[in-house]
Scaffold this motif. Structure first.
Motif, PDB file in Angstrom:
ATOM      1  N   GLU A 119       0.820  -1.213   0.000  1.00  6.63           N
ATOM      2  CA  GLU A 119       0.000   0.000   0.000  1.00  6.63           C
ATOM      3  C   GLU A 119       0.852   1.260   0.000  1.00  6.63           C
ATOM      4  OE1 GLU A 119      -2.321  -0.333   3.569  1.00  6.63           O
ATOM      5  OE2 GLU A 119      -3.419  -2.083   2.829  1.00  6.63           O
ATOM      6  N   GLY A 120       2.136   1.103   0.307  1.00  5.66           N
ATOM      7  CA  GLY A 120       3.016   2.264   0.384  1.00  5.66           C
ATOM      8  C   GLY A 120       2.798   3.096   1.637  1.00  5.66           C
ATOM      9  N   ARG A 121       2.337   2.445   2.689  1.00  5.52           N
ATOM     10  CA  ARG A 121       2.093   3.175   3.942  1.00  5.52           C
ATOM     11  C   ARG A 121       3.354   3.874   4.429  1.00  5.52           C
ATOM     12  NH1 ARG A 121      -1.798   0.310   8.400  1.00  5.52           N
ATOM     13  NH2 ARG A 121      -3.464  -0.273   6.977  1.00  5.52           N
ATOM     14  N   ARG A 122       3.120   5.002   5.063  1.00  4.72           N
ATOM     15  CA  ARG A 122       4.180   5.736   5.744  1.00  4.72           C
ATOM     16  C   ARG A 122       3.784   5.823   7.208  1.00  4.72           C
ATOM     17  NH1 ARG A 122       6.928   4.255   2.328  1.00  4.72           N
ATOM     18  NH2 ARG A 122       7.351   5.338   0.401  1.00  4.72           N
ATOM     19  N   TYR A 123       4.759   5.874   8.076  1.00  4.10           N
ATOM     20  CA  TYR A 123       4.508   5.819   9.505  1.00  4.10           C
ATOM     21  C   TYR A 123       4.907   7.154  10.124  1.00  4.10           C
ATOM     22  CZ  TYR A 123       4.070   1.194   7.785  1.00  4.10           C
ATOM     23  OH  TYR A 123       3.671   0.127   7.020  1.00  4.10           O
ATOM     24  N   GLU A 124       3.900   7.858  10.575  1.00  5.56           N
ATOM     25  CA  GLU A 124       4.092   9.213  11.096  1.00  5.56           C
ATOM     26  C   GLU A 124       4.487   9.231  12.568  1.00  5.56           C
ATOM     27  OE1 GLU A 124       3.880  11.861   9.062  1.00  5.56           O
ATOM     28  OE2 GLU A 124       3.387  10.532   7.388  1.00  5.56           O
ATOM     29  N   THR A 125       4.117   8.194  13.294  1.00  2.00           N
ATOM     30  CA  THR A 125       4.393   8.165  14.730  1.00  2.00           C
ATOM     31  C   THR A 125       5.180   6.903  15.077  1.00  2.00           C
ATOM     32  OG1 THR A 125       2.416   6.916  15.348  1.00  2.00           O
ATOM     33  CG2 THR A 125       2.184   9.337  15.175  1.00  2.00           C
ATOM     34  N   LEU A 126       5.793   6.936  16.224  1.00  2.00           N
ATOM     35  CA  LEU A 126       6.525   5.766  16.703  1.00  2.00           C
ATOM     36  C   LEU A 126       5.573   4.593  16.927  1.00  2.00           C
ATOM     37  CD1 LEU A 126       9.414   5.006  17.205  1.00  2.00           C
ATOM     38  CD2 LEU A 126       9.193   5.787  19.552  1.00  2.00           C
ATOM     39  N   ASP A 127       4.373   4.857  17.414  1.00  2.00           N
ATOM     40  CA  ASP A 127       3.390   3.781  17.605  1.00  2.00           C
ATOM     41  C   ASP A 127       3.038   3.116  16.286  1.00  2.00           C
ATOM     42  OD1 ASP A 127       3.257   4.017  20.357  1.00  2.00           O
ATOM     43  OD2 ASP A 127       1.445   5.268  20.339  1.00  2.00           O
ATOM     44  N   GLU A 128       2.886   3.892  15.222  1.00  2.00           N
ATOM     45  CA  GLU A 128       2.589   3.316  13.905  1.00  2.00           C
ATOM     46  C   GLU A 128       3.765   2.471  13.418  1.00  2.00           C
ATOM     47  OE1 GLU A 128      -0.354   6.793  12.141  1.00  2.00           O
ATOM     48  OE2 GLU A 128       1.775   6.832  11.623  1.00  2.00           O
ATOM     49  N   LEU A 129       4.967   2.956  13.661  1.00  2.00           N
ATOM     50  CA  LEU A 129       6.154   2.195  13.270  1.00  2.00           C
ATOM     51  C   LEU A 129       6.251   0.898  14.068  1.00  2.00           C
ATOM     52  CD1 LEU A 129       8.719   2.012  11.572  1.00  2.00           C
ATOM     53  CD2 LEU A 129       9.897   3.304  13.380  1.00  2.00           C
ATOM     54  N   PHE A 130       5.935   0.949  15.360  1.00  2.00           N
ATOM     55  CA  PHE A 130       5.925  -0.264  16.181  1.00  2.00           C
ATOM     56  C   PHE A 130       4.911  -1.277  15.653  1.00  2.00           C
ATOM     57  CE2 PHE A 130       7.559   2.035  20.242  1.00  2.00           C
ATOM     58  CZ  PHE A 130       8.876   1.817  19.851  1.00  2.00           C
ATOM     59  N   ASP A 131       3.725  -0.797  15.249  1.00  2.00           N
ATOM     60  CA  ASP A 131       2.707  -1.693  14.689  1.00  2.00           C
ATOM     61  C   ASP A 131       3.242  -2.405  13.448  1.00  2.00           C
ATOM     62  OD1 ASP A 131       0.882  -1.013  16.658  1.00  2.00           O
ATOM     63  OD2 ASP A 131      -0.227   0.399  15.384  1.00  2.00           O
ATOM     64  N   TYR A 132       3.922  -1.654  12.599  1.00  2.00           N
ATOM     65  CA  TYR A 132       4.502  -2.229  11.390  1.00  2.00           C
ATOM     66  C   TYR A 132       5.605  -3.234  11.739  1.00  2.00           C
ATOM     67  CZ  TYR A 132       7.302  -2.558   7.148  1.00  2.00           C
ATOM     68  OH  TYR A 132       8.020  -3.028   6.084  1.00  2.00           O
ATOM     69  N   ALA A 133       6.520  -2.834  12.630  1.00  2.00           N
ATOM     70  CA  ALA A 133       7.638  -3.702  13.008  1.00  2.00           C
ATOM     71  C   ALA A 133       7.149  -4.987  13.670  1.00  2.00           C
ATOM     72  CB  ALA A 133       8.598  -2.957  13.939  1.00  2.00           C
ATOM     73  N   ALA A 134       6.063  -4.895  14.439  1.00  2.00           N
ATOM     74  CA  ALA A 134       5.508  -6.101  15.065  1.00  2.00           C
ATOM     75  C   ALA A 134       5.083  -7.101  13.999  1.00  2.00           C
ATOM     76  CB  ALA A 134       4.322  -5.737  15.948  1.00  2.00           C
ATOM     77  N   ARG A 135       4.611  -6.612  12.866  1.00  2.00           N
ATOM     78  CA  ARG A 135       4.151  -7.498  11.808  1.00  2.00           C
ATOM     79  C   ARG A 135       5.297  -8.062  10.962  1.00  2.00           C
ATOM     80  NH1 ARG A 135       0.449  -4.377  13.563  1.00  2.00           N
ATOM     81  NH2 ARG A 135      -1.756  -4.951  13.483  1.00  2.00           N
ATOM     82  N   VAL A 136       6.215  -7.210  10.553  1.00  2.00           N
ATOM     83  CA  VAL A 136       7.236  -7.688   9.618  1.00  2.00           C
ATOM     84  C   VAL A 136       8.479  -8.264  10.281  1.00  2.00           C
ATOM     85  CG1 VAL A 136       6.449  -6.196   7.744  1.00  2.00           C
ATOM     86  CG2 VAL A 136       8.256  -5.398   9.274  1.00  2.00           C
ATOM     87  N   ALA A 137       8.724  -7.919  11.522  1.00  2.00           N
ATOM     88  CA  ALA A 137       9.895  -8.465  12.230  1.00  2.00           C
ATOM     89  C   ALA A 137       9.478  -9.259  13.457  1.00  2.00           C
ATOM     90  CB  ALA A 137      10.845  -7.338  12.623  1.00  2.00           C
ATOM     91  N   GLY A 138       8.545  -8.730  14.208  1.00  2.00           N
ATOM     92  CA  GLY A 138       8.105  -9.401  15.431  1.00  2.00           C
ATOM     93  C   GLY A 138       7.524 -10.779  15.164  1.00  2.00           C
ATOM     94  N   THR A 139       6.812 -10.918  14.060  1.00  2.00           N
ATOM     95  CA  THR A 139       6.218 -12.221  13.740  1.00  2.00           C
ATOM     96  C   THR A 139       7.294 -13.271  13.503  1.00  2.00           C
ATOM     97  OG1 THR A 139       6.062 -11.569  11.415  1.00  2.00           O
ATOM     98  CG2 THR A 139       4.078 -11.298  12.772  1.00  2.00           C
ATOM     99  N   VAL A 140       8.372 -12.863  12.853  1.00  2.00           N
ATOM    100  CA  VAL A 140       9.471 -13.797  12.611  1.00  2.00           C
ATOM    101  C   VAL A 140      10.099 -14.187  13.949  1.00  2.00           C
ATOM    102  CG1 VAL A 140      11.679 -14.152  11.448  1.00  2.00           C
ATOM    103  CG2 VAL A 140       9.852 -12.868  10.299  1.00  2.00           C
ATOM    104  N   GLY A 141      10.244 -13.214  14.852  1.00  2.00           N
ATOM    105  CA  GLY A 141      10.764 -13.508  16.187  1.00  2.00           C
ATOM    106  C   GLY A 141       9.875 -14.465  16.948  1.00  2.00           C
ATOM    107  N   VAL A 142       8.568 -14.267  16.848  1.00  2.00           N
ATOM    108  CA  VAL A 142       7.624 -15.174  17.519  1.00  2.00           C
ATOM    109  C   VAL A 142       7.782 -16.586  16.968  1.00  2.00           C
ATOM    110  CG1 VAL A 142       5.167 -15.747  17.769  1.00  2.00           C
ATOM    111  CG2 VAL A 142       5.948 -13.398  18.160  1.00  2.00           C
TER     112      VAL A 142
END
Length: 155
Positions: A119-142
């Motif tokens: 979608e080309g999302r951009r992350y304006e806040t740290l919380d939005e970036l955390f949400d993204y990181a939880a999906r693309v990196a955190g899931t792999v960690g889990v």
């Protein structure tokens, strides 16, 4: 409950070798780090990495194609339903989800993060970036913790 026998292995020796090669070629740093993992974790980690790497590449190579995302969802469904695509990473993933009881919501969250990339999302806040990181990196960690035999929620 999976609709296939726990005695059936989808991935053959050549599939595991192909997954290892995918990590060796696709990420020298992750490959180097993988060498310190116990062998009981290292081999499945290669399969997990190969599936995740191919998923990310499928979206990136096709320029964020939503049809690529739909194919990824179908590949993931096939792995969970015991009918993986005839690709080494898919066969390895089918074995992993069964052997390690990986909840389907975890790799689905990874695909959601890849959809956000498309979608080309951009992350304006740290919380939005955390949400993204939880999906693309955190899931792999889990998923890695599950391969390591750790299932405590706090981990």
């Amino acid at each position: 409950m999976h609709p296939f026998s726990p005695d059936v292995a989808f991935a053959a020796r050549d599939d595991h070798a192909a997954c290892r090669e995918a990590i060796r070629q696709g990420s020298r740093s992750f490959f180097a780090a993988s060498l310190i993992l116990p062998s009981r974790v290292r081999a499945p980690a290669y399969g997990l990495y190969a599936f995740c790497r191919l998923s990310d590449d499928a979206v990136d190579v096709e320029g964020g194609s939503f049809s690529a995302l739909e194919r990824l969802r179908e590949r993931l469904a096939g792995a969970y339903e015991g009918r993986p695509n005839p690709v080494a990473a898919d066969r390895a993933m089918a074995d992993l989800v069964r052997r390690y009881a990986i909840p389907r919501a975890v790799p689905e969250a990874l695909l959601e993060g890849l959809a956000w990339d498309a979608e080309g999302r951009r992350y304006e806040t740290l919380d939005e970036l955390f949400d993204y990181a939880a999906r693309v990196a955190g899931t792999v960690g889990v998923m890695m913790t599950l391969l390591m035999g750790v299932r405590e929620p706090q981990t």
